[in-house]
Scaffold this motif. Structure first.
Motif, PDB file in Angstrom:
ATOM      1  N   ILE A  70       0.854  -1.187   0.000  1.00  0.00           N
ATOM      2  CA  ILE A  70       0.000   0.000   0.000  1.00  0.00           C
ATOM      3  C   ILE A  70       0.892   1.240   0.000  1.00  0.00           C
ATOM      4  N   ALA A  71       0.807   2.029  -1.050  1.00  0.00           N
ATOM      5  CA  ALA A  71       1.621   3.251  -1.155  1.00  0.00           C
ATOM      6  C   ALA A  71       0.763   4.465  -0.822  1.00  0.00           C
ATOM      7  N   THR A  72       1.207   5.238   0.169  1.00  0.00           N
ATOM      8  CA  THR A  72       0.523   6.480   0.540  1.00  0.00           C
ATOM      9  C   THR A  72       1.446   7.646   0.213  1.00  0.00           C
ATOM     10  N   VAL A  73       0.938   8.577  -0.603  1.00  0.00           N
ATOM     11  CA  VAL A  73       1.723   9.718  -1.086  1.00  0.00           C
ATOM     12  C   VAL A  73       1.217  10.986  -0.400  1.00  0.00           C
ATOM     13  N   HIS A  74       2.157  11.835   0.018  1.00  0.00           N
ATOM     14  CA  HIS A  74       1.778  13.040   0.763  1.00  0.00           C
ATOM     15  C   HIS A  74       2.690  14.199   0.377  1.00  0.00           C
ATOM     16  N   ALA A  79       6.630  13.549  10.562  1.00  0.00           N
ATOM     17  CA  ALA A  79       5.312  13.461  11.202  1.00  0.00           C
ATOM     18  C   ALA A  79       4.387  12.553  10.389  1.00  0.00           C
ATOM     19  N   PHE A  80       4.445  12.684   9.066  1.00  0.00           N
ATOM     20  CA  PHE A  80       3.657  11.827   8.174  1.00  0.00           C
ATOM     21  C   PHE A  80       4.073  10.368   8.322  1.00  0.00           C
ATOM     22  N   LEU A  81       5.377  10.137   8.408  1.00  0.00           N
ATOM     23  CA  LEU A  81       5.892   8.779   8.580  1.00  0.00           C
ATOM     24  C   LEU A  81       5.361   8.156   9.878  1.00  0.00           C
ATOM     25  N   ASN A 108       9.393  17.787  -3.125  1.00  0.00           N
ATOM     26  CA  ASN A 108       8.567  18.032  -1.933  1.00  0.00           C
ATOM     27  C   ASN A 108       7.463  16.978  -1.781  1.00  0.00           C
ATOM     28  N   VAL A 109       7.902  15.754  -1.652  1.00  0.00           N
ATOM     29  CA  VAL A 109       6.971  14.632  -1.561  1.00  0.00           C
ATOM     30  C   VAL A 109       7.505  13.597  -0.578  1.00  0.00           C
ATOM     31  N   ALA A 110       6.583  12.919   0.089  1.00  0.00           N
ATOM     32  CA  ALA A 110       6.931  11.784   0.947  1.00  0.00           C
ATOM     33  C   ALA A 110       6.020  10.622   0.556  1.00  0.00           C
ATOM     34  N   VAL A 111       6.585   9.428   0.546  1.00  0.00           N
ATOM     35  CA  VAL A 111       5.809   8.222   0.227  1.00  0.00           C
ATOM     36  C   VAL A 111       6.154   7.134   1.227  1.00  0.00           C
ATOM     37  N   VAL A 112       5.122   6.510   1.783  1.00  0.00           N
ATOM     38  CA  VAL A 112       5.298   5.329   2.622  1.00  0.00           C
ATOM     39  C   VAL A 112       4.656   4.153   1.912  1.00  0.00           C
ATOM     40  N   VAL A 123      10.236   7.025   1.641  1.00  0.00           N
ATOM     41  CA  VAL A 123      11.151   7.915   0.940  1.00  0.00           C
ATOM     42  C   VAL A 123      10.578   9.325   1.045  1.00  0.00           C
ATOM     43  N   TYR A 124      11.457  10.301   1.161  1.00  0.00           N
ATOM     44  CA  TYR A 124      11.013  11.686   1.001  1.00  0.00           C
ATOM     45  C   TYR A 124      12.127  12.494   0.362  1.00  0.00           C
TER      46      TYR A 124
END
Length: 218
Positions: A24-28, A38-40, A93-97, A56-57
């Motif tokens: 499951i990939a969540t992009v923020h 904080a998102f992580l 300027n992106v973070a993905v878990v 990754v960010y």
């Protein structure tokens, strides 16, 4: 400063299944490393029962804050492939878990690399990715005889009109890509025989989203 860059306007979530394992990939969108961390933490709490929450960010116009983690997967099979997708898509300027629920079947290093890469691609496909351009707001003052020519120049070059004010004269605010400012000024000056007043009002980033022009500070 970059003249233009791709970034995430609205995050999204994508999911793939590979040999019974769920990815499951969540992009923020993030503007600072604090926001990314904080998102992580938020994702780790949400998916507390998952085997892995790899991330990754990449933040900053020079990618000053760029990190990735395999979170227990074999070294180089998750975080780095995820980063490669972000770099390949040229997104800032992106973070993905990517959360993995293990399905009981080992994928091998090649299988993991493909799965984590594909999951990030699915997450980005489910997000709204935009192109931000650096522009200059030009304040144009003209009489009514010059109005048509300026409107024609703006329409021909797809230059957004931010504002118009009609009194005994016309004051228009045009949002011009920074690299085109010189040629637009020249075209307006020539088109109005030098009668239009032109001044640089402010510098900002903008993007066209769903047909609308949205402006940003950075």
């Amino acid at each position: 400063m970059l003249e233009q860059y791709r970034t995430v306007y609205e995050g999204g979530e994508g999911e793939i299944t590979e040999k019974k394992s769920r990815f499951i990939a969540t992009v923020h969108p993030v503007e600072s490393e604090e926001e990314a961390l904080a998102f992580l933490e938020e994702m780790k709490k949400k998916y507390w029962d998952a085997r892995h929450n790899c991330y990754v960010y990449s933040i900053g116009m020079n990618r000053e804050f760029t990190r990735c983690s395999d979170d227990g997967e074999p070294s180089g099979t998750a975080g780095r492939p995820m980063l490669d997708v972000i770099l390949g898509e040229d997104i800032y300027n992106v973070a993905v878990v990517v959360t993995r629920y293990f399905g009981g079947v080992l994928l091998g290093t090649g299988g993991l690399v493909r799965a984590y890469s594909k999951a990030v691609q699915e997450g980005l496909a489910a997000s709204k990715v935009i192109l931000k351009q650096r522009g200059i707001a030009l304040k144009i003052t003209t009489d009514y005889t010059g109005l048509g020519k300026i409107q024609y120049i703006a329409g021909e070059r797809n230059i957004p009109v931010l504002d118009s004010e009609y009194t005994d004269k016309v004051v228009m605010k045009l949002l011009v890509p920074v690299q085109d400012v010189g040629s637009v000024q020249k075209a307006i000056t020539e088109g109005t025989n030098g009668r239009a007043g032109i001044e640089k009002d402010q510098e900002l980033y903008y993007a066209v989203i769903d047909g609308k022009v949205i402006t940003f500070d950075h």
